[in-house]
Design a protein around this motif. Structure first.
Motif, short mmCIF file in Angstrom:
data_model
loop_
_atom_site.label_atom_id
_atom_site.label_comp_id
_atom_site.label_asym_id
_atom_site.label_seq_id
_atom_site.Cartn_x
_atom_site.Cartn_y
_atom_site.Cartn_z
N ALA A 1 0.84 -1.20 0.00
CA ALA A 1 0.00 0.00 0.00
C ALA A 1 0.88 1.25 0.00
CB ALA A 1 -0.92 0.00 1.22
N LEU A 2 2.02 1.15 0.64
CA LEU A 2 2.94 2.29 0.70
C LEU A 2 3.45 2.67 -0.69
CD1 LEU A 2 4.50 4.28 2.42
CD2 LEU A 2 6.24 2.55 2.72
N GLU A 3 3.70 1.68 -1.52
CA GLU A 3 4.14 1.97 -2.89
C GLU A 3 3.07 2.75 -3.64
OE1 GLU A 3 5.36 -1.56 -4.95
OE2 GLU A 3 6.73 -2.14 -3.33
N SER A 4 1.82 2.36 -3.48
CA SER A 4 0.73 3.09 -4.12
C SER A 4 0.63 4.51 -3.59
CB SER A 4 -0.60 2.37 -3.88
OG SER A 4 -0.54 1.06 -4.37
N VAL A 5 0.80 4.66 -2.29
CA VAL A 5 0.75 5.98 -1.67
C VAL A 5 1.85 6.86 -2.23
CG1 VAL A 5 1.08 7.25 0.49
CG2 VAL A 5 -0.36 5.22 0.45
N MET A 6 3.05 6.33 -2.30
CA MET A 6 4.19 7.13 -2.77
C MET A 6 4.04 7.49 -4.25
SD MET A 6 5.75 7.85 -0.14
CE MET A 6 7.02 8.81 -0.91
N ASN A 7 3.52 6.57 -5.06
CA ASN A 7 3.30 6.88 -6.48
C ASN A 7 2.30 8.02 -6.65
OD1 ASN A 7 5.07 4.92 -7.34
ND2 ASN A 7 3.48 3.36 -7.60
N GLU A 8 1.19 7.94 -5.94
CA GLU A 8 0.18 8.99 -6.06
C GLU A 8 0.70 10.31 -5.49
OE1 GLU A 8 -4.42 9.79 -4.70
OE2 GLU A 8 -3.73 7.72 -4.92
N TYR A 9 1.43 10.24 -4.38
CA TYR A 9 2.00 11.45 -3.77
C TYR A 9 2.99 12.11 -4.73
CZ TYR A 9 4.69 14.33 -0.53
OH TYR A 9 5.34 15.38 0.08
N ALA A 10 3.83 11.30 -5.37
CA ALA A 10 4.83 11.84 -6.30
C ALA A 10 4.12 12.51 -7.49
CB ALA A 10 5.75 10.73 -6.78
N GLN A 11 3.06 11.89 -8.01
CA GLN A 11 2.33 12.48 -9.12
C GLN A 11 1.72 13.83 -8.73
OE1 GLN A 11 -0.56 9.56 -10.23
NE2 GLN A 11 0.92 8.25 -11.31
N LYS A 12 1.15 13.90 -7.55
CA LYS A 12 0.56 15.17 -7.11
C LYS A 12 1.62 16.24 -6.93
CE LYS A 12 -3.81 13.86 -5.26
NZ LYS A 12 -4.89 14.32 -4.45
N MET A 13 2.77 15.86 -6.39
CA MET A 13 3.82 16.85 -6.16
C MET A 13 4.39 17.35 -7.49
SD MET A 13 3.66 17.36 -3.04
CE MET A 13 5.00 18.48 -2.81
N VAL A 14 4.51 16.47 -8.48
CA VAL A 14 5.00 16.88 -9.80
C VAL A 14 4.01 17.85 -10.44
CG1 VAL A 14 5.42 16.05 -12.15
CG2 VAL A 14 6.45 14.86 -10.21
N LYS A 15 2.71 17.54 -10.33
CA LYS A 15 1.69 18.45 -10.86
C LYS A 15 1.77 19.80 -10.18
CE LYS A 15 -1.89 15.22 -12.32
NZ LYS A 15 -3.25 14.72 -12.04
N ARG A 16 1.99 19.80 -8.88
CA ARG A 16 2.08 21.05 -8.13
C ARG A 16 3.29 21.87 -8.58
NH1 ARG A 16 1.64 20.61 -1.81
NH2 ARG A 16 -0.50 20.17 -2.38
N GLU A 17 4.40 21.18 -8.85
CA GLU A 17 5.62 21.89 -9.29
C GLU A 17 5.42 22.49 -10.69
OE1 GLU A 17 9.18 21.40 -8.09
OE2 GLU A 17 8.42 20.86 -6.11
N GLN A 18 4.67 21.80 -11.55
CA GLN A 18 4.49 22.27 -12.91
C GLN A 18 3.50 23.42 -13.02
OE1 GLN A 18 3.36 18.76 -15.04
NE2 GLN A 18 5.46 17.99 -15.19
N ARG A 19 2.63 23.56 -12.04
CA ARG A 19 1.66 24.66 -12.08
C ARG A 19 2.37 25.99 -11.89
NH1 ARG A 19 -2.84 23.15 -7.71
NH2 ARG A 19 -0.93 22.92 -6.56
N PRO A 20 2.01 26.99 -12.67
CA PRO A 20 2.61 28.30 -12.44
C PRO A 20 2.06 28.90 -11.14
CG PRO A 20 0.98 28.41 -14.18
CD PRO A 20 1.13 26.97 -13.81
N SER A 21 2.89 29.67 -10.46
CA SER A 21 2.45 30.21 -9.19
C SER A 21 1.44 31.34 -9.41
CB SER A 21 3.63 30.72 -8.38
OG SER A 21 4.11 31.91 -8.94
N VAL A 22 0.60 31.53 -8.45
CA VAL A 22 -0.43 32.56 -8.53
C VAL A 22 0.21 33.95 -8.52
CG1 VAL A 22 -2.44 33.52 -7.35
CG2 VAL A 22 -2.11 31.05 -7.44
N ARG A 23 1.28 34.09 -7.78
CA ARG A 23 1.96 35.40 -7.71
C ARG A 23 2.52 35.79 -9.08
NH1 ARG A 23 5.22 35.26 -1.96
NH2 ARG A 23 3.35 35.27 -0.66
N GLU A 24 3.11 34.82 -9.77
CA GLU A 24 3.63 35.12 -11.11
C GLU A 24 2.50 35.52 -12.06
OE1 GLU A 24 5.98 31.89 -12.51
OE2 GLU A 24 7.38 32.00 -10.83
N LYS A 25 1.37 34.83 -11.99
CA LYS A 25 0.22 35.18 -12.82
C LYS A 25 -0.24 36.60 -12.51
CE LYS A 25 -1.94 30.67 -13.56
NZ LYS A 25 -3.15 29.86 -13.28
#
Length: 159
Positions: free
Chosen positions: A111-135
């Motif tokens: 279950a931990l592997e699944s948790v880490m995969n989903e967590y990593a995907q969410k963190m990558v999406k968060r990094e790719q989003r432009p920041s609100v301050r820059e917008k």
């Protein structure tokens, strides 16, 4: 007179038998309640989800650890609860920025592997989003570059 004595004796016997029947019924109920409480006590009532490190270790199922960054702790907790993983998070204050270490039961590795995969995907999406301050900065620059409208105020009197 003899009949009165016989009648009182019969009443006493009936009353005595009622008391013993009621006594037996109440004793059986108490015993059944005691058995039900014993069954409830025997059920494994361990805490699930987030818990302290001591509670995690007391379950005697082995503990593994993993370092997590200082961002996205709440996201990690949400995902871990979703997968039903028992975990404990500890903050290492000696390092700057602080590093969080997550401890898990050894049996939760799948279950931990699944948790880490989903967590990593969410963190990558968060990094790719432009920041609100820059917008906001871009929009402010755009507004500044546009010519300003001239406003004229006229008062008209209606007669």
């Amino acid at each position: 007179m003899q009949e009165e004595i016989e009648e009182k004796t019969v009443r006493l016997a009936i009353t005595g038998s009622r008391l013993t029947v009621n006594g037996i019924i109440s004793a059986v109920r108490l015993y059944m309640r005691h058995r039900a409480n014993k069954k409830l006590d025997s059920i494994d009532t361990h805490i699930q989800g987030k818990q302290s490190i001591d509670e995690l270790i007391k379950q005697n199922q082995g503990v593994t650890s993993m370092e997590i960054g200082d961002k996205g702790i709440k996201t990690f907790e949400r995902i871990a609860k979703k997968y039903g993983v028992d975990f404990a998070i500890m903050k290492d204050k000696n390092q700057n920025p602080p590093v969080y270490t997550a401890f898990f039961k050894a049996r939760d590795t799948d279950a931990l592997e699944s948790v880490m995969n989903e967590y990593a995907q969410k963190m990558v999406k968060r990094e790719q989003r432009p920041s609100v301050r820059e917008k906001l900065k871009r929009l402010v620059e755009k507004v500044k570059s546009q010519p300003k409208k001239t406003r004229t105020k006229k008062k008209e009197h209606i007669r």
